[in-house]
Motif scaffolding. Structure first.
Motif, PDB file in Angstrom:
ATOM      1  N   VAL A 119     -41.604 -17.051  71.918  1.00  0.00           N
ATOM      2  CA  VAL A 119     -41.979 -18.241  72.679  1.00  0.00           C
ATOM      3  C   VAL A 119     -40.732 -18.935  73.219  1.00  0.00           C
ATOM      4  CG1 VAL A 119     -43.087 -20.515  72.551  1.00  0.00           C
ATOM      5  CG2 VAL A 119     -44.089 -18.562  71.343  1.00  0.00           C
ATOM      6  N   ARG A 149     -40.161 -20.070  77.030  1.00  0.00           N
ATOM      7  CA  ARG A 149     -39.985 -21.491  77.340  1.00  0.00           C
ATOM      8  C   ARG A 149     -38.653 -21.735  78.040  1.00  0.00           C
ATOM      9  NH1 ARG A 149     -43.178 -25.167  76.254  1.00  0.00           N
ATOM     10  NH2 ARG A 149     -44.243 -23.933  74.664  1.00  0.00           N
ATOM     11  N   TYR A 192     -53.253 -33.351  79.569  1.00  0.00           N
ATOM     12  CA  TYR A 192     -52.601 -32.315  80.374  1.00  0.00           C
ATOM     13  C   TYR A 192     -52.837 -32.488  81.873  1.00  0.00           C
ATOM     14  CZ  TYR A 192     -52.420 -29.932  75.846  1.00  0.00           C
ATOM     15  OH  TYR A 192     -52.210 -29.615  74.528  1.00  0.00           O
ATOM     16  N   THR A 206     -32.689 -24.370  73.918  1.00  0.00           N
ATOM     17  CA  THR A 206     -33.806 -23.628  73.340  1.00  0.00           C
ATOM     18  C   THR A 206     -33.384 -22.230  72.916  1.00  0.00           C
ATOM     19  OG1 THR A 206     -35.378 -24.868  74.703  1.00  0.00           O
ATOM     20  CG2 THR A 206     -36.146 -22.781  73.793  1.00  0.00           C
ATOM     21  N   ASP A 232     -54.814 -14.106  70.888  1.00  0.00           N
ATOM     22  CA  ASP A 232     -54.809 -15.255  70.002  1.00  0.00           C
ATOM     23  C   ASP A 232     -56.217 -15.432  69.443  1.00  0.00           C
ATOM     24  OD1 ASP A 232     -53.191 -17.961  69.280  1.00  0.00           O
ATOM     25  OD2 ASP A 232     -55.306 -18.415  69.668  1.00  0.00           O
ATOM     26  N   LYS A 279     -59.425 -26.608  73.430  1.00  0.00           N
ATOM     27  CA  LYS A 279     -58.767 -25.840  72.372  1.00  0.00           C
ATOM     28  C   LYS A 279     -57.912 -24.718  72.968  1.00  0.00           C
ATOM     29  CE  LYS A 279     -62.430 -26.587  68.906  1.00  0.00           C
ATOM     30  NZ  LYS A 279     -63.466 -25.912  68.076  1.00  0.00           N
ATOM     31  N   GLN A 318     -56.583 -24.715  75.950  1.00  0.00           N
ATOM     32  CA  GLN A 318     -55.447 -25.327  76.631  1.00  0.00           C
ATOM     33  C   GLN A 318     -54.341 -25.720  75.653  1.00  0.00           C
ATOM     34  OE1 GLN A 318     -57.401 -28.423  78.907  1.00  0.00           O
ATOM     35  NE2 GLN A 318     -58.679 -26.879  79.927  1.00  0.00           N
ATOM     36  N   ASP A 319     -54.713 -26.172  74.469  1.00  0.00           N
ATOM     37  CA  ASP A 319     -53.696 -26.496  73.463  1.00  0.00           C
ATOM     38  C   ASP A 319     -52.839 -25.273  73.147  1.00  0.00           C
ATOM     39  OD1 ASP A 319     -54.439 -29.155  73.205  1.00  0.00           O
ATOM     40  OD2 ASP A 319     -55.791 -28.780  71.505  1.00  0.00           O
ATOM     41  N   VAL A 320     -53.476 -24.124  73.034  1.00  0.00           N
ATOM     42  CA  VAL A 320     -52.750 -22.888  72.725  1.00  0.00           C
ATOM     43  C   VAL A 320     -51.875 -22.474  73.899  1.00  0.00           C
ATOM     44  CG1 VAL A 320     -52.982 -20.439  72.153  1.00  0.00           C
ATOM     45  CG2 VAL A 320     -54.507 -22.123  71.097  1.00  0.00           C
ATOM     46  N   VAL A 373     -50.607 -24.277  76.377  1.00  0.00           N
ATOM     47  CA  VAL A 373     -49.480 -25.181  76.583  1.00  0.00           C
ATOM     48  C   VAL A 373     -48.416 -24.973  75.504  1.00  0.00           C
ATOM     49  CG1 VAL A 373     -48.782 -27.612  76.596  1.00  0.00           C
ATOM     50  CG2 VAL A 373     -50.857 -26.894  77.799  1.00  0.00           C
ATOM     51  N   GLU A 374     -48.844 -24.731  74.279  1.00  0.00           N
ATOM     52  CA  GLU A 374     -47.891 -24.570  73.176  1.00  0.00           C
ATOM     53  C   GLU A 374     -47.182 -23.221  73.218  1.00  0.00           C
ATOM     54  OE1 GLU A 374     -45.573 -25.088  69.872  1.00  0.00           O
ATOM     55  OE2 GLU A 374     -46.765 -26.599  70.952  1.00  0.00           O
ATOM     56  N   ARG A 375     -47.934 -22.159  73.492  1.00  0.00           N
ATOM     57  CA  ARG A 375     -47.365 -20.808  73.399  1.00  0.00           C
ATOM     58  C   ARG A 375     -46.828 -20.278  74.730  1.00  0.00           C
ATOM     59  NH1 ARG A 375     -50.886 -16.607  70.201  1.00  0.00           N
ATOM     60  NH2 ARG A 375     -48.969 -15.456  70.657  1.00  0.00           N
TER      61      ARG A 375
END
Length: 556
Positions: free
Chosen positions: A296, A300, A341, A356, A469, A496, A498-500, A502-504
């Motif tokens: 990740v 990123r 978001y 990073t 995922d 749910k 979208q949370d994944v 955006v994070e991953r």
């Protein structure tokens, strides 16, 4: 919808400037100022010569077959969320936990040969798909379709199909039983004398052009208002754009650099365009089954190093718009994007990109490129030859990434090779578009469902990056068992996902892509606009194309 890359071929998206001369289009009769007696001139994509194929189940059928000649049961407006309109069906209802779809069929419809249309034709069409898997391109799990009477049909499926309503009722083109029941191989049938329920019928065909004229038996009173459409063959987008600027084409969908100068200024009173920017999302798609993209932090860092505003301005002529990290087009899908978001932008922060990488154990080498465990942070992006906007974008990104210690190289390959490599995973990274079949579920299922991917070396359906995922899969499964009217429950599951995402950051969004559609208002009116977006304006996609064609009116 055709495969991801095909729309770029259909729309003639090679960057072009206008030529001085233009090939002639149409005869004097076509230049009539009487729109009801006028055949408007259409360019649907560069083509070496038309091949007669009017099979609505074939991916090789000519533009207009779907929705101009043949119609679906319902119309799902690609320009508006949750805008579903009756066509050949006037009502629908799911039963048996989404395993049965009951339909009320419109009365008073006739086929273009004058014979009556009924629920028997609907049932026949779906059973035809069941019995011939080659034409069941969406893999619909059809068990049986039956007609209870002339105005009622039911289709049963082996599993719930709530999320496939658009594919079932909006993308299956109903054909006449009295003709297709005698067709031995519906996949190979070219259907040279098409009989449909659409607003137009085939009048003439040649390699250079073909003409659809008004269907005198059309079921919707007072439509169509225009006499017909003539589709023109051009070997390149350049020559088509020249004809467009010269006023010889009325409706087209081509990329034109500096469109206000190169097109609008040629006739400011009548030359118009609309940017249908809700159709595609341009992404860098890393192969997540290959290092270093299984990290990740690396994904990123690449994202943080990209100045998307600059890329859109320089490579895409400023027509695109910055993509949402939720990977849904805005503002069209705002109601289905988690509030936190909706206005979030993908950050551009080169210093943080390097931070990073260092936090992930990468160290900059003497050559200025980061390395870890003896591996330099260097990779190659595959792109289709001739996709000049993509190639320009990659050139800009190469310099931006080099500035933060990442080496990116570009490999141009043929369309065929690209298509094969993206499916089998034979790439480190690709640049391409994501798209959907018209629902938020479809956007995510196509790109992120583990059902849509495959091990390296095997063909992936549409999840080319090999993203997997369990939380995303569970949310998609929950949506699949939820009736479409339960929108709050669907939103909860989408949030749910979208949370994944955006994070991953499984893919690296670049832009919400532009799709420029040009049209002339000298003789024709009522094209869709931003204020009256009753359909997508694209002259190459059904079903929207047929909706636009039958609603065009005399200008003034």
């Amino acid at each position: 919808m055709r495969p991801t890359l095909a729309r770029r071929l259909l729309a003639g998206l090679a960057t072009a400037t206008l030529a001085v001369g233009a090939a002639g289009c149409g005869d004097d009769g076509d230049r009539s100022t009487d729109a009801e007696g006028r055949i408007i001139n259409v360019f649907s994509g560069a083509n070496a010569g038309f091949v007669p194929n009017f099979n609505p189940f074939s991916q090789n059928s000519v533009a207009g077959t779907m929705s101009v000649l043949y119609e679906p049961l319902l119309y799902f407006n690609g320009a508006r969320v949750d805008d579903v309109q009756p066509l050949l069906a006037t009502e629908y209802r799911f039963a048996d936990d989404g395993r049965r779809l009951d339909l009320t069929i419109r009365e008073g419809v006739r086929w273009s040969d004058g014979k009556p249309f009924s629920a028997e034709d609907v049932a026949f069409t779906f059973n035809l798909l069941r019995d011939h898997p080659k034409i069941n391109q969406n893999g619909l799990p059809i068990v049986e379709a039956v007609a209870a009477d002339p105005t009622h049909a039911s289709i049963t499926f082996s599993q719930g199909v709530y999320t496939r309503l658009n594919l079932i009722a909006g993308r299956i083109w109903i054909v006449p039983k009295h003709i297709w029941s005698t067709v031995a191989d519906p996949a190979a049938f070219t259907n040279s004398k098409p009989v449909g329920t659409g607003a137009f019928t085939l009048a003439s065909f040649s390699q250079q052009n073909y003409v659809f004229e008004r269907n005198p038996n059309y079921w919707e009173a007072g439509k169509p208002k225009i006499r017909g459409l003539r589709f023109h063959q051009f070997a390149s987008a350049d020559s088509a754009i020249a004809a467009l600027a010269a006023g010889q084409i009325d409706w087209a969908g081509s990329f034109i650099a500096d469109i206000d100068k190169q097109y609008v200024s040629k006739d400011p009173e009548h030359n118009r365009y609309i940017n249908e920017s809700q159709l595609y999302l341009t992404n860098l798609i890393p192969n997540l089954d290959r290092a270093p993209f299984d990290s990740v932090a690396v994904r990123r860092a690449i994202s943080l190093a990209l100045d998307r505003a600059q890329i859109i301005k320089l490579a895409f002529s400023g027509y695109g718009r910055e993509a949402s990290p939720a990977q849904l087009p805005r503002p069209l899908w705002d109601d289905y994007i988690k509030p936190e978001y909706q206005d979030r932008k993908l950050e551009f922060d080169p210093a943080r990109a390097e931070q990073t990488l260092r936090a992930d154990g990468w160290a900059k080498g003497a050559d200025g490129i980061y390395a870890k465990a003896g591996r330099r942070l260097s990779f190659t992006v595959k792109v289709v030859q001739g996709y000049n906007d993509y190639i320009s974008a990659l050139q800009i990104m190469t310099q931006s990434l080099k500035a933060v210690g990442i080496e990116m190289k570009t490999q141009e390959v043929s369309f065929t090779a690209f298509s094969t490599d993206q499916q089998t995973g034979d790439f480190e990274m690709i640049i391409t578009n994501l798209y959907s079949e018209g629902t938020a579920y479809s956007w995510y299922s196509r790109a992120f469902s583990s059902k849509r991917t495959a091990p390296l070396g095997q063909q992936a359906g549409s999840n080319y990056g090999r993203f997997r995922d369990p939380g995303v899969d569970a949310a998609l499964a929950a949506i699949e068992s939820t009736p479409p009217e339960a929108r709050d429950a669907i939103r909860e599951q989408l949030f749910k996902i979208q949370d994944v995402i955006v994070e991953r950051l499984p893919y690296i969004p670049l832009q919400q892509s532009a799709s420029l559609i040009e049209y002339r208002t000298e003789h024709i009116g009522n094209f869709p606009t931003e204020e009256n977006h009753y359909a997508l304006t694209t002259p190459y996609n059904g079903p929207d194309m047929g909706i636009v064609a039958k609603n065009l009116t005399p200008a003034g």
